[in-house]
Design an enzyme around this catalytic site. Structure first.
Site, PDB file in Angstrom:
ATOM      1  N   HIS A  99      85.447  72.175  79.273  1.00 30.84           N
ATOM      2  CA  HIS A  99      86.864  72.388  78.957  1.00 30.84           C
ATOM      3  C   HIS A  99      87.000  73.476  77.881  1.00 30.84           C
ATOM      4  O   HIS A  99      87.864  73.387  77.008  1.00 30.84           O
ATOM      5  CB  HIS A  99      87.482  71.059  78.480  1.00 30.84           C
ATOM      6  CG  HIS A  99      88.870  70.811  79.001  1.00 30.84           C
ATOM      7  ND1 HIS A  99      89.173  69.834  79.917  1.00 30.84           N
ATOM      8  CD2 HIS A  99      90.056  71.417  78.749  1.00 30.84           C
ATOM      9  CE1 HIS A  99      90.471  69.838  80.185  1.00 30.84           C
ATOM     10  NE2 HIS A  99      91.024  70.796  79.491  1.00 30.84           N
ATOM     11  N   GLY A 111      82.771  79.898  78.049  1.00 34.31           N
ATOM     12  CA  GLY A 111      81.919  80.783  77.270  1.00 34.31           C
ATOM     13  C   GLY A 111      81.588  82.118  77.908  1.00 34.31           C
ATOM     14  O   GLY A 111      80.964  82.970  77.269  1.00 34.31           O
TER      15      GLY A 111
END
Lengths: 358, 358, 358, 358
Positions: free
Chosen positions: B257, B290
């Site tokens: 998330h 990321g």
């Protein structure tokens, strides 16, 4: 009212720490921050938690998360207790009386320190649920016995023997801040020994070290005279944990004294697994030192602890808002644990398995 | 025109982030930055990629590098999709409508969020290629079914069930920034439930946690009523991945998330290999959280992913230049992937082997 | 004279770097600093050396330390050569002519770049000892052959084929500094292809990638037409090293292009041992990227290299003081190697054993 | 008196370092701080200690902690000696004479350096307990023999041969600070060789390296002529330790010259265990480099050392308050060791076991 508004905007234990440091004078805040020596262990207590990783399980029914713990037959709102810390009048005029009230409000156990600024009798009078009593074994064994008796008579449910400070040493941060007991703050439990000891100046590096000759035989003797639950606090070495269990203690507290004992010992969360393996469920294991987040509490439980103690964080709450501050800190941490359990897919504490690692 | 010039000088996703942070108000930029709690996982999502190393093969023919991916029978310009993110009107007046247009321009799939600021119907009207629809399973199963039906009717090609948020928690960065839904921003898909839910104030730590009782049985039920592709988003644990595959899902999205769910869970790139090994090519695995560089996309593929999603980066593009900004972000990342493939000596996605590690 | 004084106070390669950065304009110094993308590999090239440890042997006779290396039959003052770097006029008006003179003064080999700002013929005229010629294989094979022939005819002793840049990409630091070829700086060796290519603007991220179709077959062809020593530059993968040896090359250069090629590839000193083991002494191995200290040179040799190349450091010398600056940089590094050998108890290069690790 | 007050507020060796740096001129403080080259080993000497962990044993009788060590038949107040450091007049007008007096006050051994600013004869006159004499073996063997004879005649109990500096190199920090011998500071022991050598300017990188041809044969010869205890200082390699023992030395000093010898060699505490295992109790092992805390002394002993030397810390004491400063530094460190022993549950040095690791 201003304070009430302020507390609503403190969302985490770190927020309470910042607020407390604003409120306290330099000497008090430095005393609370202080670790021993180079503070390697103090920092490591936090760093070790940040290195650990959680691995969730999804699609579990977490509609009824339950953080309650029954410990020694008594229900706690969560597996989070209030650790023994001395001289709490330094942080708030009501000191330990406010903290024990915070415990009442939070439905958890308050552990009074030997060096409390109120007597164990006064503290127990305020406790709506039995307190525990932390005891530094004194070279004067008679006085040790007197302390235990006073605790039990006052209604304490357990005695915690602190074992990790056989010698006294200074903390440089305290020395630099000129730490001393302010007027009106004393070691109330030591009054019977005369005002000298109750108000003795704080130790200093150039004071000769007065080391204890307390050994396992003393622990056996304490066990024989202590009719309530008995725990040993300050264990890091699995061999000591086994030996304590063999002395028939009722519980073990893995602790490095919040980084205030011996520098460069491991973070408690790193020491915990080996202790837990050695103890092998024979007695409950508690731990403290470094808990600041619900995920930390969860990790402690997943690594073998039955419950944790917090120290500095509730004193930050005490400094900011007395008993209400203590209770708020406890509620934030309990809520964070609840959220962690939900997101991990474990609705009950017993679902947190040390078998699977998590 | 000034904006056009500006965008030409944004060379990387990091440049877009900086530009977006200049453009957005404090509340909006803090909301987008926010991770949960201490943001350990948020930081780790980046740190994990920086620890990984690529080992090239030389003297391969890379004169025709091809980043195209066919997923569920549909061609994408690259294995990079647009992740579901709610409330996009906060970042740009056109919100999700501009983002889906960015997807059109980039020849990739846009995944709409349950909490989009436009309805799934409005979004699908703008989509030149079928969107996907991310759904938070509601305790009200009827509404869950209604959402699925609306998505399918609107032309969505896939439903993504977000499984990693069975409980609601706050993000302190949002709390500190006083995050709230600004006037004109609502949960448009929830309008049928009444304005209360569509405009409900943002959660807060002192809101009692409302935890879900959604279990694997619910996933089976969703599978039975969902006639389009079905993916589960938020998996980190290989056991959950296997269980999801056994529920006959069409794909898995490894995600934490974006560091906004549970703190201290692993970086997705670290969790991915074990999930990929457990799934063993039975369904495609997507991942997010990321990704900021072409080398990150490459690493995801080399560690078992079929494709990746980006979230914050395209919202930075959206904030800076609407649909054109989204498309530019996608093109930069696609070009970086192309360059990585060329320098690694792999001209096609299928040359990226998880067998050899790279 | 002032410059002469200044150079006497530059004690290390880091001092030369600082002095050069003061002297160069922003565009030039940024161009020289630049690594690719996030510069992970650029930083890692240094960090990897700082992680390695040396273990000395005492009471060895080191009264006659000898850093000389014979490579391809020719003596070098030390196992340190001058790496190919393009456009050296940017750093000093005399550019490569000063650098090759620095090689003369230092009794070491200068390797000219394809993109030198002087022709290989002009450079070789200044070389008192044979230069080497680095070649980017062009899609136009005829021109590749022409370059090789020109190098050999001019007296080059070896051809280095750079293999790690089959595709062109930008370096953001260069883009931000607005890097371009200043007036008077051109790719002199490409003049025969017309001024367009010789003066073409610098690549940019939005330029379509022009990827090479150069394969091992091309290397075999080059081997067949190259009558001087042939090395392949840019190898990190042991499999590529073996394949190159099978193509009958005379040497291998382990390199990550000074962190300017593909980001997140390993530091060369980390990649070296596996390459050395795979090559198993069949051909000499050279390495570059990150060498700044005598201990780095020693570590390279102890990990399997026969010699090293330095790039940026000698250009710092060039920028500060032309040929004399190049020579001083070489002398500092050679002296540091000499000191390292003495303190390690190894008087000759052949005493540096890869068998014992050191 | 002001100085006396000041010293009472210096609680740690780090406090003395800060105070000394305030007091000393830039050249002197830089000289003392300096490590070789990039100072990797200098930093590592501290970092390695901070990585090590202690694991206490509780409930041991520590009422009589005893830090005394008998070494070569002579009692020391603690296992902490004063390392050889040259040119001590730079730090205090009384130089080595004050330091040896600090040793008298602290009941420990002072080791004089070859490059002391007083002669070994003058130093021994002030020593109330036999000093040791550190000797750099000179290429002129006659002078080496003369030095040994002078040390023995003056009453030295041991000779320490420094073996880790067969070649001379500069320390950049010294070069940048323009380090030179101030007027009145000379290599007093070298006067017999003429004022040239006694007052020779400090080495410089461009000085040709003068490397020693000192080998194991020389050590055997020194052993044959040295009728007092003989130690070799500077060993990091277990093979050298074994060889030294075979040469019949009486002790080994594991040292990296305080990070001033060869950069990137290991921290001594990291090198110690393998040396200790190789020596296997045949001779005492001493170590220096990086000791700043009582826990460091304890770790050294737990990893195989019999005693440690401190260098910079006592010079900080010397700079701040002469002999009294040296004695205070020693007392702080001894007290910290005492506290560490108490908290570890080991009352005697012999309880510190290398068998159990701690």
């Amino acid at each position: 009212v201003a304070g009430q508004i302020q507390i609503d905007r403190l969302y985490t234990l770190a927020d309470f720490e910042a607020a407390a440091n604003q409120q306290l004078n330099f000497m008090a805040s430095e005393y609370l921050k202080a670790g021993i020596a180079g503070e390697v262990t103090l920092r490591e207590n936090r760093a070790a938690f940040e290195r650990l990783r959680l691995l969730p399980r999804l699609f579990e029914d977490v509609s009824a998360i339950d953080t309650r713990l029954t410990l020694f037959g008594r229900e706690h709102a969560s597996p989070i207790l209030l650790a023994p810390v001395g001289y709490q009048k330094i942080f708030h005029p009501e000191g330990e009386l406010a903290s024990v009230e915070g415990g009442n409000l939070s439905n958890t156990t308050f552990i009074s320190a030997t060096f409390a600024s109120f007597t164990i009798e006064d503290i127990c009078l305020r406790a709506k649920r039995p307190a525990w009593f932390q005891i530094y074994v004194q070279n004067d064994r008679g006085f040790t016995q007197e302390l235990i008796n006073r605790g039990v008579t006052s209604g304490c449910e357990a005695i915690c023997i602190t074992a990790d400070t056989p010698v006294n040493g200074p903390r440089e941060r305290e020395l630099r801040a000129g730490f001393h007991l302010p007027p009106g703050v004393e070691r109330a439990n030591l009054r019977s020994l005369g005002s000298t000891l109750a108000n003795a100046p704080h130790r200093n590096i150039y004071t000769p070290i007065r080391a204890a000759n307390v050994t396992w035989k003393d622990l056996e003797w304490i066990r024989s005279i202590c009719k309530v639950k008995l725990l040993v606090k300050g264990i890091l070495n699995p061999k000591d944990a086994v030996r304590a269990v063999e002395c028939d203690v009722d519980g073990i507290i893995v602790s490095n004294h919040g980084g205030r004992g011996l520098d460069t010992v491991p973070a408690t969360i790193d020491a915990l697994p080996a202790v837990a393996e050695a103890v092998s469920d024979r007695v409950p294991i508690l731990m403290d030192s470094g808990i600041r987040r619900g995920t930390d509490v969860y990790q402690a439980l997943a690594n073998g602890a039955t419950a944790v103690l917090i120290g500095r964080p509730y004193l930050h709450g005490l400094a900011v808002a007395g008993a209400a501050g203590v209770a708020r800190v406890m509620e934030i941490l309990r809520t964070e644990l609840e959220m962690t359990m939900g997101l991990m897919g474990r609705a009950r504490l017993s679902d947190i398995s040390t078998q699977t690692g998590l």
